[in-house]
Design a protein around this motif. Structure first.
Motif, PDB file in Angstrom:
ATOM      1  N   MET A   1      36.241  74.187  28.034  1.00  8.92           N
ATOM      2  CA  MET A   1      35.351  73.856  26.920  1.00  8.92           C
ATOM      3  C   MET A   1      33.853  74.397  27.341  1.00  8.92           C
ATOM      4  O   MET A   1      33.420  74.173  28.260  1.00  8.92           O
ATOM      5  CB  MET A   1      35.264  72.337  26.732  1.00  8.92           C
ATOM      6  CG  MET A   1      34.149  71.918  25.555  1.00  8.92           C
ATOM      7  SD  MET A   1      33.754  70.405  25.121  1.00  8.92           S
ATOM      8  CE  MET A   1      34.786  69.078  26.068  1.00  8.92           C
ATOM      9  N   ASN A   2      33.307  75.024  26.294  1.00  7.89           N
ATOM     10  CA  ASN A   2      31.984  75.576  26.542  1.00  7.89           C
ATOM     11  C   ASN A   2      30.885  74.621  25.840  1.00  7.89           C
ATOM     12  O   ASN A   2      31.384  73.805  25.351  1.00  7.89           O
ATOM     13  CB  ASN A   2      31.932  76.933  26.024  1.00  7.89           C
ATOM     14  CG  ASN A   2      32.020  77.194  24.548  1.00  7.89           C
ATOM     15  OD1 ASN A   2      31.560  76.300  23.830  1.00  7.89           O
ATOM     16  ND2 ASN A   2      32.573  78.189  24.229  1.00  7.89           N
ATOM     17  N   ASP A   3      29.852  74.976  26.199  1.00  8.47           N
ATOM     18  CA  ASP A   3      28.659  74.189  25.640  1.00  8.47           C
ATOM     19  C   ASP A   3      28.489  73.865  24.133  1.00  8.47           C
ATOM     20  O   ASP A   3      28.131  73.168  23.893  1.00  8.47           O
ATOM     21  CB  ASP A   3      27.312  74.465  26.232  1.00  8.47           C
ATOM     22  CG  ASP A   3      27.081  74.289  27.558  1.00  8.47           C
ATOM     23  OD1 ASP A   3      27.686  73.327  28.288  1.00  8.47           O
ATOM     24  OD2 ASP A   3      25.882  74.823  28.206  1.00  8.47           O
ATOM     25  N   ASP A   4      29.111  74.871  23.440  1.00  9.33           N
ATOM     26  CA  ASP A   4      29.141  74.846  21.752  1.00  9.33           C
ATOM     27  C   ASP A   4      30.218  74.070  21.428  1.00  9.33           C
ATOM     28  O   ASP A   4      30.050  73.481  20.464  1.00  9.33           O
ATOM     29  CB  ASP A   4      29.424  76.287  21.275  1.00  9.33           C
ATOM     30  CG  ASP A   4      28.332  77.285  21.792  1.00  9.33           C
ATOM     31  OD1 ASP A   4      27.197  76.915  21.925  1.00  9.33           O
ATOM     32  OD2 ASP A   4      28.638  78.551  21.691  1.00  9.33           O
ATOM     33  N   ASP A   5      31.388  73.616  22.306  1.00  6.54           N
ATOM     34  CA  ASP A   5      32.038  72.660  21.771  1.00  6.54           C
ATOM     35  C   ASP A   5      31.776  71.195  22.297  1.00  6.54           C
ATOM     36  O   ASP A   5      32.554  70.139  21.857  1.00  6.54           O
ATOM     37  CB  ASP A   5      33.534  73.141  22.360  1.00  6.54           C
ATOM     38  CG  ASP A   5      33.886  74.337  22.118  1.00  6.54           C
ATOM     39  OD1 ASP A   5      33.686  74.782  20.855  1.00  6.54           O
ATOM     40  OD2 ASP A   5      34.747  75.238  22.745  1.00  6.54           O
ATOM     41  N   ALA A   6      30.929  71.101  23.019  1.00  2.12           N
ATOM     42  CA  ALA A   6      30.487  69.565  23.578  1.00  2.12           C
ATOM     43  C   ALA A   6      30.080  68.891  22.439  1.00  2.12           C
ATOM     44  O   ALA A   6      29.264  69.354  21.615  1.00  2.12           O
ATOM     45  CB  ALA A   6      29.687  69.968  24.756  1.00  2.12           C
ATOM     46  N   PRO A   7      30.391  67.478  22.578  1.00  2.00           N
ATOM     47  CA  PRO A   7      29.726  66.768  21.406  1.00  2.00           C
ATOM     48  C   PRO A   7      28.239  66.451  21.641  1.00  2.00           C
ATOM     49  O   PRO A   7      27.984  66.419  22.700  1.00  2.00           O
ATOM     50  CB  PRO A   7      30.649  65.666  21.618  1.00  2.00           C
ATOM     51  CG  PRO A   7      31.150  65.591  23.135  1.00  2.00           C
ATOM     52  CD  PRO A   7      30.959  67.006  23.339  1.00  2.00           C
ATOM     53  N   VAL A   8      27.485  66.284  20.652  1.00  2.00           N
ATOM     54  CA  VAL A   8      26.191  66.237  20.657  1.00  2.00           C
ATOM     55  C   VAL A   8      26.054  64.593  20.740  1.00  2.00           C
ATOM     56  O   VAL A   8      26.579  63.671  20.185  1.00  2.00           O
ATOM     57  CB  VAL A   8      25.551  66.397  19.327  1.00  2.00           C
ATOM     58  CG1 VAL A   8      23.955  66.239  19.256  1.00  2.00           C
ATOM     59  CG2 VAL A   8      25.854  68.093  19.044  1.00  2.00           C
ATOM     60  N   PHE A   9      25.143  64.281  22.022  1.00  2.00           N
ATOM     61  CA  PHE A   9      24.667  63.066  22.109  1.00  2.00           C
ATOM     62  C   PHE A   9      23.426  62.817  22.041  1.00  2.00           C
ATOM     63  O   PHE A   9      22.549  63.663  22.644  1.00  2.00           O
ATOM     64  CB  PHE A   9      25.183  62.337  23.621  1.00  2.00           C
ATOM     65  CG  PHE A   9      25.001  61.149  24.031  1.00  2.00           C
ATOM     66  CD1 PHE A   9      25.583  60.185  23.524  1.00  2.00           C
ATOM     67  CD2 PHE A   9      23.919  60.715  24.550  1.00  2.00           C
ATOM     68  CE1 PHE A   9      25.283  58.829  23.595  1.00  2.00           C
ATOM     69  CE2 PHE A   9      23.433  59.434  24.692  1.00  2.00           C
ATOM     70  CZ  PHE A   9      24.313  58.630  24.404  1.00  2.00           C
ATOM     71  N   PRO A  10      22.690  61.947  21.606  1.00  2.00           N
ATOM     72  CA  PRO A  10      23.483  60.842  20.653  1.00  2.00           C
ATOM     73  C   PRO A  10      23.954  61.408  19.124  1.00  2.00           C
ATOM     74  O   PRO A  10      23.046  62.263  18.703  1.00  2.00           O
ATOM     75  CB  PRO A  10      22.682  59.829  20.461  1.00  2.00           C
ATOM     76  CG  PRO A  10      21.299  60.232  20.697  1.00  2.00           C
ATOM     77  CD  PRO A  10      21.300  61.338  21.511  1.00  2.00           C
TER      78      PRO A  10
END
Length: 65
Positions: A1-10
């Motif tokens: 998974m690259n950073d573009d696919d990471a969920p946004v928190f919060p």
């Protein structure tokens, strides 16, 4: 998974129905772009502003018809 696919928190907060509170909690979306050493200032400012809304005079509420 690259950073573009990471969920946004919060994630963006759900609307409360109070535009003043929603505007304040909407500031949380900036958290993921801030350096960690600036998180405390964001949370502290948000806490103080929400406390101000809680203590505001309800007669000045502009959300009611």
């Amino acid at each position: 998974m690259n950073d573009d696919d990471a969920p946004v928190f919060p994630p963006a907060p759900d609307p409360t129905g109070d535009s003043s509170v929603d505007a304040l909690t909407g500031r949380l979306t900036a958290l993921h772009d801030l350096p960690v050493d600036e998180h405390n200032a964001l949370y502290t400012g948000l806490h103080n502003d929400l406390l101000g809304e809680l203590n505001a005079d309800p007669a000045e509420d502009h959300d009611t018809p």
